[in-house]
Design a protein around this motif. Structure first.
Motif: not given
Length: 248
Positions: A216-217, A21, A62-63, A219-221, A223-224
């Motif tokens: 999913r994990l 991802t 997630g994105y 995507a959360e990380v 995008r930062r």
């Protein structure tokens, strides 16, 4: 498959889903484990491709914020990904592995060079209209899809390099589009594999579950990350992928 082998497959698939991802090349984590538990190379490749589909879908979901406004463009580019994935799957099942593997490191190395030079190339192409996908982008992603259908490792890096040159978008939006295209390529190849190839259903289920969580994990990380950080990660992971391909 022993309980410890099942745990190893599941654990590595979480990491592979997250890595795919954010950057790509998650196959380099799961593929060696599948070989270690005794699956033949082609069976391992097919099993891995089937199992990683939920991870790609999870990463794309997630994105979803970064996918806003890209639907029409991705609809066209998904046709290239679909056709390329099917062609790559046919190559995997019909051609000697040695013939195609010779060009794989070259493609990965070229993709890394393009990612490194992307800011400079983007400046040179600044005055061109790049928002609408043209024949060059379609053809490039078609060929990248062929590679992805044959051997999934580093396909995301290749997509990012091609789109980065030809589309005027931020790295995060390109990454979101990449996740969609990877899902299409893997699904297209899997559609063929389901009917004509051997695979291990237990391993498929484990990788599917783990990669969905990891996607999913990731995507959360992911995008930062800043554009520079994301580009650095792509080059770093791609370099590892290239070394792996050269020494395997």
């Amino acid at each position: 498959m022993t309980p410890w082998e099942m745990l190893a497959v599941f654990a590595t698939s979480i990491g592979a889903g997250a890595l795919n991802t954010v950057v790509g090349s998650g196959t380099l984590i799961t593929f060696p484990v599948l070989l270690a538990i005794g699956l033949p190379p082609v069976t391992a490749t097919v099993t891995n491709a089937l199992g990683l589909i939920p991870g790609s879908i999870s990463g794309a979901i997630g994105y979803r914020r970064e996918l806003h406004g890209q639907f029409r463009r991705l609809l066209k580019l998904s046709v290239a990904a679909l056709l390329g994935g099917l062609c790559g799957a046919v190559l995997l099942l019909t051609l000697p592995a040695e013939a195609f593997e010779r060009i794989v490191p070259v493609l990965v190395a070229l993709a890394l060079v393009l990612v490194i030079l992307q800011p400079r190339i983007s400046k040179l192409l600044r005055h061109r209209h790049r928002e609408t996908p043209g024949r060059g982008l379609f053809a490039g992603l078609l060929l990248a899809g062929v590679y992805g259908g044959y051997f999934a490792a580093a396909q995301g890096i290749i997509y990012m390099s091609i789109m980065g040159m030809l589309l005027d978008e931020t790295p995060q939006r390109l990454n979101a589009a990449k996740n969609v295209l990877v899902a299409v390529v893997n699904a297209a190849a899997a559609l063929l594999f389901l009917f004509v190839a051997d695979y291990d259903w237990t391993a498929v289920a484990l990788i599917a579950t783990g990669s969905a969580l990891g996607g999913r994990l990731g995507a959360e990380v992911g995008r930062r990350f800043s554009p520079a950080t994301l580009r650095f990660l792509i080059v770093a992971v791609g370099g590892v992928a290239l070394i792996h391909l050269l020494v395997r």
